[in-house]
Design an enzyme around this catalytic site. Sequence first.
Site, PDB file in Angstrom:
ATOM      1  N   GLY A   1     102.985-128.566   8.645  1.00 38.25           N
ATOM      2  CA  GLY A   1     102.365-127.458   9.703  1.00 38.25           C
ATOM      3  C   GLY A   1     101.071-126.982   9.010  1.00 38.25           C
ATOM      4  O   GLY A   1     100.599-127.223   7.951  1.00 38.25           O
ATOM      5  N   GLY A   2     100.482-126.525  10.062  1.00 38.52           N
ATOM      6  CA  GLY A   2      98.990-125.793  10.062  1.00 38.52           C
ATOM      7  C   GLY A   2      99.131-124.419   8.906  1.00 38.52           C
ATOM      8  O   GLY A   2     100.119-123.901   8.582  1.00 38.52           O
TER       9      GLY A   2
ATOM     10  N   SER B   1     101.265-121.391   9.859  1.00 38.93           N
ATOM     11  CA  SER B   1     102.261-121.701  10.902  1.00 38.93           C
ATOM     12  C   SER B   1     103.546-121.260  10.751  1.00 38.93           C
ATOM     13  O   SER B   1     104.344-121.435  11.898  1.00 38.93           O
ATOM     14  CB  SER B   1     102.260-123.337  11.129  1.00 38.93           C
ATOM     15  N   GLY B   2     103.963-120.865   9.514  1.00 39.36           N
ATOM     16  CA  GLY B   2     105.210-120.228   9.329  1.00 39.36           C
ATOM     17  C   GLY B   2     106.067-121.336   8.545  1.00 39.36           C
ATOM     18  O   GLY B   2     107.340-121.238   8.670  1.00 39.36           O
TER      19      GLY B   2
ATOM     20  N   SER C   1     106.317-122.289   5.438  1.00 40.38           N
ATOM     21  CA  SER C   1     107.050-121.595   4.153  1.00 40.38           C
ATOM     22  C   SER C   1     108.190-120.861   4.419  1.00 40.38           C
ATOM     23  O   SER C   1     109.307-120.971   3.707  1.00 40.38           O
ATOM     24  CB  SER C   1     105.965-120.929   3.485  1.00 40.38           C
TER      25      SER C   1
ATOM     26  N   HIS D   1     105.136-113.740  -1.090  1.00 39.45           N
ATOM     27  CA  HIS D   1     105.894-115.048  -1.175  1.00 39.45           C
ATOM     28  C   HIS D   1     107.251-114.690  -2.003  1.00 39.45           C
ATOM     29  O   HIS D   1     108.343-114.741  -1.785  1.00 39.45           O
ATOM     30  CB  HIS D   1     105.514-116.191  -1.720  1.00 39.45           C
ATOM     31  N   ARG D   2     107.102-114.044  -3.250  1.00 35.40           N
ATOM     32  CA  ARG D   2     107.945-113.440  -4.080  1.00 35.40           C
ATOM     33  C   ARG D   2     108.832-112.428  -3.421  1.00 35.40           C
ATOM     34  O   ARG D   2     109.973-112.441  -3.700  1.00 35.40           O
ATOM     35  CB  ARG D   2     107.508-112.973  -5.424  1.00 35.40           C
TER      36      ARG D   2
END
Length: 400
Positions: free
Chosen positions: A229-230, A233-234, A236, A271-272
């Site tokens: 995805g770009g 975009s969601g 991850s 992210h963590r």
Amino acid sequence: MELTLLGTGAPDGMPRPDCPCAACAAARGDRSRAATALLVDDALLLDLTPGSVFAAARAGHSLTGVRQVLLTHPHDGPAVELPAGLPPAGRVPDGRELTLISGHRVRAVSMDAPGTGYEVTAPEGERLLYMPPGAAPAGLADRVAQPYDMVVGDVTGRPDAVARLRAVEAIGPTTEVIAVHLDHDSPSGPELDRRLAASGARTVPDGTTLVVGEYHAVPDVPRRTLVTGGARSGKSVEAERRLETFPEVVYVATGGGREGDTEWAARIGLHRERRPAAWRTEETCELAELLQSDGPPLLIDCLSLWLTDAMDRVNAWDDTAWTDGGESALRERTAELVASVRGTRRTVVAVTNEVGSGVVPATAAGRRFRDELGRLNSAFADECEHVLLVVAGQALTLRG
């Protein structure tokens, strides 16, 4: 042991009363869901909800033979009138076990949120675990003697409950996992089915009767998945969802750290924070070695940063170095990665960036990176059973 789901929705049902959201607007017909309530062998009712008598009748059952009514969680709404002939509803203290006249044994299981779970054992020995909304088991032993035949709970709201049960082998390869307590925050239709299948679970319409312990094909979780995805975009988040019911995951961060880059550090921190505490992080670009070894599932985020590192190693950004062996060296490294994906025995979810749909890069090095990432994505996708494209947070299935 027969289990009839009189409802499969959240306590307020689906659609929620007077809710104007898109999910509730679409929850009509067979997509509507009453508050979750379970009828076991016409003898035990788990959770008393409005309309239980009519729901049972529509499913071809009656509540006249119910010998015990147990509640799993506090009911904050208006009082539910007890249908004539039913015994009083109550909750059992954690750890206590009841034996019904029907021969069923019911043990109260402690939860990490307000409410009580119930383990039901049939006279013939089949075992069912039912959990309240927003709750997961608390104080589990390191290992259980045998897995449950069926687990019914809040899979979309508390995927970690499934992970905890898998960690102690209370959910085994043949355990049927049924998602209930579905709310307007959950996806609907095919998207719900797809997301649950990634967790080895499924849902059923209200009124469905299931046989606990009967063989049923557990949804096949793909071994290899590529999510593309770009930017933003969601993708991850989608990748993380696919592994959130696994008890142990190795998160492979290919970007590493960047000294003095506070914006990059903030990204890594976000992210963590999303990852379950049980996940382990490895910052490395040695993906082939990980893929060739045995171990828990891998979440690789992302291939585009892995390619950046691979191109750095052969100085592929320089035109002269590229023609003087850099191209062939990069091809060897990407071929090793693709071969490792093909032969891996681990569950793998990899994230990558979709390129080629935007502005053509202004430099030869930029165009080279775009081309090589496109080639890598295609080769990697060819080795995956499942490929997803994420656009505006919505996952579109390209394969699988």
